[in-house]
Design a protein around this motif. Structure first.
Motif, short mmCIF file in Angstrom:
data_model
loop_
_atom_site.label_atom_id
_atom_site.label_comp_id
_atom_site.label_asym_id
_atom_site.label_seq_id
_atom_site.Cartn_x
_atom_site.Cartn_y
_atom_site.Cartn_z
N ILE B 28 -63.52 -17.75 52.66
CA ILE B 28 -62.47 -18.89 52.51
C ILE B 28 -61.53 -18.65 51.07
O ILE B 28 -62.42 -18.95 50.18
CB ILE B 28 -62.69 -20.26 52.96
CG1 ILE B 28 -63.53 -20.13 54.36
CG2 ILE B 28 -61.66 -21.35 52.85
CD1 ILE B 28 -62.65 -20.21 55.53
N ASN B 29 -60.33 -18.66 51.06
CA ASN B 29 -59.48 -18.88 49.88
C ASN B 29 -58.34 -19.69 50.16
O ASN B 29 -57.64 -19.37 51.05
CB ASN B 29 -59.00 -17.33 49.42
CG ASN B 29 -60.11 -16.54 48.76
OD1 ASN B 29 -60.41 -16.73 47.75
ND2 ASN B 29 -60.56 -15.49 49.41
N LEU B 30 -58.24 -20.83 49.23
CA LEU B 30 -57.42 -21.66 49.95
C LEU B 30 -56.94 -22.48 48.29
O LEU B 30 -57.78 -22.59 47.69
CB LEU B 30 -57.89 -22.86 50.68
CG LEU B 30 -57.82 -22.78 52.17
CD1 LEU B 30 -58.36 -23.91 52.62
CD2 LEU B 30 -56.25 -22.35 52.60
N ASP B 31 -55.61 -22.79 48.07
CA ASP B 31 -54.97 -23.37 46.97
C ASP B 31 -54.29 -24.55 47.60
O ASP B 31 -53.54 -24.44 48.45
CB ASP B 31 -54.08 -22.38 46.30
CG ASP B 31 -54.87 -21.56 45.83
OD1 ASP B 31 -56.11 -21.53 45.45
OD2 ASP B 31 -54.14 -20.25 45.74
N ILE B 32 -54.58 -25.68 47.06
CA ILE B 32 -54.43 -26.98 47.92
C ILE B 32 -53.22 -27.80 46.72
O ILE B 32 -53.66 -28.03 45.63
CB ILE B 32 -55.26 -28.14 48.15
CG1 ILE B 32 -56.40 -27.45 48.65
CG2 ILE B 32 -54.65 -29.18 48.75
CD1 ILE B 32 -56.50 -27.36 50.27
N PRO B 33 -52.07 -27.85 46.80
CA PRO B 33 -50.95 -28.38 45.93
C PRO B 33 -51.20 -29.93 45.95
O PRO B 33 -51.38 -30.39 46.77
CB PRO B 33 -49.51 -28.06 46.59
CG PRO B 33 -49.88 -27.18 47.53
CD PRO B 33 -51.20 -27.18 48.18
N ARG B 34 -50.80 -30.25 44.64
CA ARG B 34 -51.07 -31.63 44.69
C ARG B 34 -49.78 -32.48 45.13
O ARG B 34 -49.05 -32.08 45.55
CB ARG B 34 -50.74 -31.85 42.94
CG ARG B 34 -51.26 -32.99 42.51
CD ARG B 34 -51.00 -33.18 40.86
NE ARG B 34 -51.75 -31.97 40.25
CZ ARG B 34 -52.81 -32.26 39.46
NH1 ARG B 34 -53.37 -33.33 39.67
NH2 ARG B 34 -53.43 -31.40 38.63
N ASN B 35 -50.51 -33.62 45.65
CA ASN B 35 -49.74 -34.86 46.06
C ASN B 35 -49.12 -34.28 47.45
O ASN B 35 -47.74 -34.44 47.77
CB ASN B 35 -48.63 -35.45 45.20
CG ASN B 35 -49.31 -36.20 44.43
OD1 ASN B 35 -50.33 -35.91 43.73
ND2 ASN B 35 -48.94 -37.37 43.94
N THR B 36 -49.81 -33.50 48.36
CA THR B 36 -49.27 -33.19 49.67
C THR B 36 -50.25 -33.48 50.75
O THR B 36 -51.48 -34.23 50.47
CB THR B 36 -49.26 -31.78 49.67
OG1 THR B 36 -50.64 -31.20 49.65
CG2 THR B 36 -48.07 -31.18 48.92
#
Lengths: 300, 258, 298
Positions: B28-36
């Motif tokens: 699993i590779n994921l980048d979670i943007p802030r305030n979303t």
């Protein structure tokens, strides 16, 4: 619907009820010679500490007090040990040794009380005398005024309390252990998700099952008060009005019955039945509370 | 470069999870943007709940779990031995599938429990304010302000779930994990929670797990579609729902698998 | 933050230490009884099992034969009385669906389970005295002369006391067994047009593991009891063999022997007390393992 023979089964239920009724009835009828002497005599028996067959004067306060002090010591020991052990088994111990640990504790429940008594007499009593009572009194002599001086054999109210604590803690552990296991997993997850440390989670879990702990404690107390032979083997069996001096030998209601009943004559017989009635009532009240109140609130 | 790094609050790199012999999460590779609102959607059994539980390390309560890979919260690695799990969980709150307020505690104590243990407040007054703030953010304050000291079990299912949200918010987390938070609620309770999510992303990043594509399309900014332990596709919600690249994703968002 | 961690680790360590501390006495009991018991039994295995105890002051080892036999007799009679009553009343409580008698039995039995056992022995003793008094009053009224004497100490009174101790254990296990029968099984059985007695028999075989484990628990419970026997069985160091005498004379039990011999000043008696404790513990261990196995298989 036609009445079939099945209804004959109910005779067994009725028989059980009759048995319970008869037990109570016999105790009351057999203590009536005491009640016939009047209320003040009953109060005298309850409040004085005297056991004098020569003048036929008896008061069982020393035994009631002895029972309560012994049970109190036992409960304190059992409480500390059982909560820790239950938490250790369910929450801390590696899963491989969990089953053997549970097995050992459950086996501890099944050990006959007279075997505890035998071990208590030959192992625990001398151990407590040499390694607890003697060093304590020797190093702080002033304690003698509060705890009393120990007997040469080491039998004492304290010894009986400790033995009884060791004896009832497996029982209390199994109740608390089952209660901890019944805590829903989502409650555990909720606690951990708040960033609580393991200890803080455990603390909250103990609070969550406090009713079960209370029930286990009450039932253990009932057992402690009613226990006979193990206590009779190590408590010393001496009429001791200063039963609160726990290093001295004493009596409990049950050990008084075990030791005196078959020698009893005259008014001593109804008094001993009366003592049994008190023992019965303590257990009865404890169980009514657990059965009516606590069992219900378990399942909230 | 630095700017890009900072715009992601959580980054997951090469994460693999095994439970027993089962390879539950694969690379699993994921980048979670802030305030979303970042939604992880997929059919049941695809590993999305496990992914959430790996992020806040609740997974460590289960047995026979093996994990490899890295998880960074604001560029700090959080899944190694040097970081205590409770410190991670304090910063990453969680709301569960079945509303699980602590039934033996009052409404107030449910919210106050986290801040109290984590020493987020110095006085009773501050705590009162924090509890009020959290309950307001969860749209629950008006309904419970007169009965804060009643046990939490008297609340309805939807209210209990909002109480759980308030409980998580009270710790001022950076991220709020929501594991199918509406699946046990009636439609009214569900839509309230959905409104709430859109409002809450102003103060916290939300990672939502759901197996309803329609819920995902209503609330998400970004979506990752997970199937059989693998991320099949990820991107802005609009793209995933209108122009899915992978046929599996298309099948799922049109309701043909689930 | 670190202080919290430290506190958590400290408290957890404390819990572990206290738990281990609590287990030491338990382990010590098992090991002591095994060590001392085996050492005594090894000196003369058959003698210990079958001989009578030595007379006080003698040097020989002797045995606990009458007490082993006594326990066997007492438990057999108590089981014959207690088990049918417990199981049949549990069946009535669950299958009879009565509104009052069933729940009342259920409640009272759960209270009965915690009666101090010495009180039960005392009551049985007292009941014998009251019955004797009543019969003699009748004798007087009808002018028959003479005095009827009922022996207080015998296997029957002992077994009755033990049966009273046993009933609640067997009852609660059986009741739980019947209550846990799934609805579809019960419906299936009744849909075959059985009478309730026949249906109960069929259902009993369905829950036989619960009934069996209840019996195991009940038997091991009364095997461990001493207090209710003090004023009923009383104890007897000699074999009683002639027929009616067996039921009219005091009878021993292993627990009564441990109590009496443990408190005695004679070393060979004390040795035999450890031997009895070991035998008792072994039987209980076997019953425990069997009942575990039954529950595990279920």
């Amino acid at each position: 619907m036609a009445k079939d023979l099945f209804y004959l089964f109910s005779l067994n239920n009725i028989l059980i009820m009759i048995l319970i009724f008869v037990i109570l009835f016999v105790l009351i009828i057999s203590s009536t010679p005491l009640f016939e002497k009047g209320f003040s005599k009953v109060v005298y028996v309850l409040t004085s500490s005297i056991w004098d067959p020569v003048y036929d004067r008896y008061g069982i306060f020393f035994a009631i007090g002895g029972s309560l002090v012994v049970a109190l010591i036992a409960i304190i020991i059992a409480l500390i040990l059982s909560i820790s052990t239950a938490v250790f088994i369910v929450e801390i111990s590696p899963s491989k040794i969990r089953a053997p640990l549970e097995m050992m504790v459950d086996l501890g429940v099944a050990v006959p009380s007279v075997v505890y008594g035998l071990w208590g007499l030959f192992i625990l009593t001398p151990f407590l005398r040499d390694h607890v009572m003697k060093p304590l009194i020797d190093s702080i002599p002033v304690l003698k005024n509060f705890l009393g001086s120990y007997s040469p054999s080491g039998t004492s109210i304290f010894t009986a309390g400790v033995l009884l604590g060791i004896m009832i803690y497996p029982f209390a552990t199994s109740i608390i252990r089952e209660a901890i296991k019944l805590i829903p997993f989502d409650i555990k997850e909720a606690l951990y998700s708040l960033g609580l440390t393991k200890w803080e989670v455990i603390k909250n879990e103990i609070f969550y099952i406090r009713n079960s702990i209370l029930a286990g404690l009450l039932l253990a107390f009932g057992r402690a008060v009613g226990e006979t032979v193990a206590v009779a083997m190590v408590v010393g069996n001496i009429v001791n009005p200063e039963f609160y001096k726990i290093f001295t030998p004493g009596y409990t209601i049950a050990s008084l019955l075990a030791n005196q009943f078959l020698n009893a004559t005259g008014i001593m017989i109804p008094i001993l039945y009366f003592a049994a009635l008190i023992l019965f009532s303590i257990g009865f009240i404890v169980n009514i509370i657990v059965a009516l109140y606590l069992h219900r609130s378990f399942h909230r | 470069m630095k700017n890009i790094e900072n715009s992601y609050v959580l980054r997951i790199k090469d994460l693999n999870v095994w439970i027993g012999d089962r390879h539950v999460l694969k690379n699993i590779n994921l980048d979670i943007p802030r305030n979303t609102v970042f939604t992880i959607m997929g059919p049941s059994g695809s590993g999305k709940s496990t992914l959430l539980r790996t992020i806040n390390r609740i997974i460590e309560l289960y047995q026979n779990v093996k994990i490899s890979g890295e998880i960074y919260l604001e560029n700090i690695k959080i899944n190694d031995q040097n970081t205590r799990p409770e410190n991670v969980r304090r910063l990453i709150g969680m709301v569960f599938q079945i509303p699980n307020p602590l039934p033996h505690l009052s409404i107030y104590d449910n919210v106050a429990l986290g801040p109290k243990y984590n020493k987020l407040v110095k006085s009773k007054k501050e705590l009162d304010e924090l509890v009020k703030w959290a309950l307001e953010r969860a749209y629950l304050w008006d309904e419970v302000k007169d009965r804060l000291h009643e046990p939490a079990r008297v609340l309805s299912g939807g209210q209990q779930q909002r109480l759980c949200i308030a409980r998580a918010l009270a710790m001022k987390p950076k991220i709020l994990l929501m594991d199918e938070p509406t699946s046990n609620l009636d439609p009214v309770g569900s839509s309230k929670i959905e409104e709430l999510m859109i409002e809450l992303k102003k103060i916290v990043t939300i990672i939502l797990v759901t197996h309803y594509p329609f819920q995902a399309s209503r609330v998400s900014d970004y979506v990752a579609f997970i199937y059989d332990g693998q991320i099949i596709e990820t991107g802005p919600a609009e793209e995933i729902f209108t122009r899915p690249k992978n046929p599996l994703t298309e099948k799922f968002v049109t309701g043909r698998i689930g | 933050m670190d202080l919290r961690r430290l506190k958590s680790d400290l408290m957890i360590t404390g819990i572990i230490i206290i738990s281990l501390l609590g287990m030491i006495p338990l382990i010590h009991i098992f090991l002591t009884v095994a060590w001392r018991g085996i050492n005594v039994i090894a000196r003369d295995p058959l003698g210990v099992l079958f001989k009578e105890p030595p007379i006080p002051g003698s040097e020989e080892l002797g045995g606990i034969g009458p007490h082993v036999l006594g326990s066997l007799i007492l438990i057999s009679i108590a089981s014959l009385i207690g088990i049918p009553i417990s199981i049949l009343s549990a069946i009535y409580t669950v299958e009879g669906m009565s509104k009052r008698l069933g729940p009342l039995t259920s409640l009272l039995v759960r209270i009965m389970i915690e009666f101090p056992t010495i009180v039960i022995g005392l009551s049985v003793y007292g009941a014998v005295l009251l019955i004797e008094e009543f019969i003699n009053d009748l004798v007087k009224i009808f002018g028959l002369g003479g005095h009827i004497y009922i022996p207080r100490f015998n296997p029957i009174t002992g077994a009755i006391a033990l049966a009273i101790v046993m009933i609640p254990y067997v009852y609660t296990q059986s009741e739980d067994g019947f209550k846990n029968i799934p609805h579809h099984i019960r419906e299936a059985v009744y849909s075959l047009g059985f009478s309730r007695i026949r249906a109960s028999i069929v259902l009993s075989s369905y829950v036989k593991s619960a009934l069996l484990s209840g019996i195991m628990i009940g038997v091991s419970k009364i095997l461990s009891e001493t207090a209710p026997l003090l004023f009923t069985a009383f104890g007897n160091d000699h074999y009683v063999t002639r027929f009616p005498d067996v039921f009219l004379n005091p009878i021993g039990s292993m627990t009564l022997w441990i109590y009496k011999a443990g408190l005695s000043p004679y070393d060979n008696w004390i040795d035999l007390a450890w031997a009895a404790a070991f035998i008792l513990l072994m039987i209980i261990l076997v019953l425990f393992v069997i009942s575990r196995y039954i529950i595990y298989k279920r």
